[in-house]
Write a protein that holds these residues in place. Structure first.
Motif, PDB file in Angstrom:
ATOM      1  N   ILE A  51       0.860  -1.180   0.000  1.00 40.54           N
ATOM      2  CA  ILE A  51       0.000   0.000   0.000  1.00 40.54           C
ATOM      3  C   ILE A  51       0.893   1.225   0.000  1.00 40.54           C
ATOM      4  O   ILE A  51       1.863   1.304   0.758  1.00 40.54           O
ATOM      5  N   PHE A  52       0.564   2.204  -0.847  1.00 41.38           N
ATOM      6  CA  PHE A  52       1.159   3.530  -0.766  1.00 41.38           C
ATOM      7  C   PHE A  52       0.109   4.457  -0.153  1.00 41.38           C
ATOM      8  O   PHE A  52      -1.027   4.504  -0.641  1.00 41.38           O
ATOM      9  N   ALA A  53       0.478   5.171   0.887  1.00 44.13           N
ATOM     10  CA  ALA A  53      -0.441   6.115   1.527  1.00 44.13           C
ATOM     11  C   ALA A  53       0.283   7.430   1.771  1.00 44.13           C
ATOM     12  O   ALA A  53       1.436   7.436   2.209  1.00 44.13           O
ATOM     13  N   THR A  54      -0.389   8.526   1.490  1.00 41.37           N
ATOM     14  CA  THR A  54       0.165   9.856   1.726  1.00 41.37           C
ATOM     15  C   THR A  54      -0.613  10.539   2.832  1.00 41.37           C
ATOM     16  O   THR A  54      -1.840  10.636   2.763  1.00 41.37           O
ATOM     17  N   SER A  55       0.099  11.009   3.844  1.00 32.98           N
ATOM     18  CA  SER A  55      -0.536  11.756   4.931  1.00 32.98           C
ATOM     19  C   SER A  55      -0.185  13.228   4.808  1.00 32.98           C
ATOM     20  O   SER A  55       0.919  13.585   4.396  1.00 32.98           O
ATOM     21  N   ARG A  56      -1.148  14.082   5.140  1.00 31.22           N
ATOM     22  CA  ARG A  56      -0.935  15.531   5.099  1.00 31.22           C
ATOM     23  C   ARG A  56      -1.392  16.153   6.410  1.00 31.22           C
ATOM     24  O   ARG A  56      -2.451  15.807   6.942  1.00 31.22           O
ATOM     25  N   THR A  57      -0.564  17.071   6.914  1.00 34.58           N
ATOM     26  CA  THR A  57      -0.861  17.779   8.152  1.00 34.58           C
ATOM     27  C   THR A  57      -0.436  19.231   8.001  1.00 34.58           C
ATOM     28  O   THR A  57       0.217  19.597   7.022  1.00 34.58           O
ATOM     29  N   THR A  58      -0.781  20.055   8.975  1.00 36.95           N
ATOM     30  CA  THR A  58      -0.407  21.470   8.915  1.00 36.95           C
ATOM     31  C   THR A  58       0.930  21.749   9.586  1.00 36.95           C
ATOM     32  O   THR A  58       1.388  22.893   9.598  1.00 36.95           O
ATOM     33  N   ASP A  59       1.534  20.735  10.163  1.00 33.94           N
ATOM     34  CA  ASP A  59       2.859  20.900  10.759  1.00 33.94           C
ATOM     35  C   ASP A  59       3.707  19.687  10.378  1.00 33.94           C
ATOM     36  O   ASP A  59       3.276  18.834   9.614  1.00 33.94           O
ATOM     37  N   ASP A  60       4.917  19.618  10.901  1.00 35.13           N
ATOM     38  CA  ASP A  60       5.837  18.559  10.491  1.00 35.13           C
ATOM     39  C   ASP A  60       5.766  17.323  11.381  1.00 35.13           C
ATOM     40  O   ASP A  60       6.578  16.416  11.251  1.00 35.13           O
ATOM     41  N   ALA A  61       4.806  17.287  12.304  1.00 34.16           N
ATOM     42  CA  ALA A  61       4.715  16.156  13.226  1.00 34.16           C
ATOM     43  C   ALA A  61       4.321  14.878  12.504  1.00 34.16           C
ATOM     44  O   ALA A  61       4.817  13.797  12.784  1.00 34.16           O
ATOM     45  N   GLY A  62       3.396  14.980  11.547  1.00 34.24           N
ATOM     46  CA  GLY A  62       3.005  13.836  10.747  1.00 34.24           C
ATOM     47  C   GLY A  62       2.180  12.811  11.507  1.00 34.24           C
ATOM     48  O   GLY A  62       1.845  12.983  12.677  1.00 34.24           O
ATOM     49  N   MET A  63       1.873  11.711  10.815  1.00 39.71           N
ATOM     50  CA  MET A  63       1.079  10.635  11.399  1.00 39.71           C
ATOM     51  C   MET A  63       1.748   9.285  11.204  1.00 39.71           C
ATOM     52  O   MET A  63       1.105   8.243  11.262  1.00 39.71           O
TER      53      MET A  63
END
Length: 268
Positions: A139-151
């Motif tokens: 699986i390829f999954a892309t996560s997006r957030t408003t800071d660099d902490a990520g998921m």
């Protein structure tokens, strides 16, 4: 423009970086010892953004582009004859179970501090065969957030749990990790004053954006600002095969850059 009418002090550096579409380009530039010799106090970029009127600039102070991170989750089991699937260690159920759980980590919404978005971009299970039960999947999954902490931590935990549950091994690779692009307030003010001086049209419509941009790396050690320049409301979308850069935008973009440079450095 600058070569014909030099600035009064300092210098203007035109940066042409490699690998803008993944996470390696800007980071490689900043890590290069030669970069220390030209490291700037200010950094400005213009990105074409479809859906905006021609020559129209969208920008804002603070967040302008989300941070994002790609995860490649690779599962390995054991093949079997398709007539004996009970002898197989298949990633099928693990991946089927994992997809909605990954998706639930981030549903999008408003671009505030709690914004989280996960997009499944690619899924593969087994090989194109009717006689072999699958042993591998990814699986390829892309996560997006408003800071660099990520998921990444939450996604890793889900993948490891799914692999253990179905007797699989799993390999987790982080790819295309983009820092958030943050428009420094002073750089934003400098850019908007420069646009006022040349009567460029701008506002904060359509920003900040979910899309990521590796220009954010240059903001780690400089006052930086990103401007989004419109090619026309009905112009082809980015990353689309019929996109063709509109050359008529070049005088607008270069005029903005020149005005910013002279506002900071003056004219000789």
């Amino acid at each position: 423009m600058i070569s014909r009418r030099p600035v009064a002090r300092g210098r203007v550096v035109l940066m042409f970086q490699p690998a803008e579409e993944d996470d390696s380009g800007a980071k490689a530039v900043v890590a290069d010892p030669a970069y220390q010799e030209i490291q700037a106090y200010w950094a400005f970029a213009i990105h074409i953004e479809s859906g905006r009127p021609f020559g129209y600039v969208s920008t804002c102070a603070g967040l302008i582009n989300c941070a994002s991170c790609g995860l490649r989750l690779s599962f390995m089991g054991k093949t079997a004859h398709a007539a004996d699937p009970e002898d197989d260690v298949s990633p099928l159920l693990a991946i089927a179970e994992l997809i909605p759980k990954l998706d639930a980590l981030g549903q999008g919404g408003s671009l505030d501090d709690d914004f989280r978005l996960v997009t499944i971009t690619y899924v593969k299970i087994g090989e194109p065969s009717f006689g072999v039960a699958p042993s591998e999947g990814e699986i390829f999954a892309t996560s997006r957030t408003t800071d660099d902490a990520g998921m990444e931590t939450a996604a890793r935990s889900l993948a490891i749990t799914a692999a253990e549950r179905f007797g699989l091994s799993v390999d987790i690779e982080v790819c295309d990790s983009f820092a958030a692009s943050i428009n420094d307030p002073d750089a934003y003010d400098m850019a908007t004053k420069a646009m006022d001086a040349i009567d460029a049209v701008y506002c904060d419509e359509g920003v900040p954006m979910r899309a990521s941009e590796d220009f954010g790396v240059f903001g780690w050690n400089a006052k930086a600002a990103m401007l989004c320049l419109g090619p026309g409301e009905n112009y082809a979308a980015l990353h689309n095969p019929d996109y063709d850069f509109p050359d008529d935008l070049i005088p607008i973009g270069s005029a903005i850059f020149e005005r910013i440079a002279r506002s900071i450095l003056g004219t000789a």
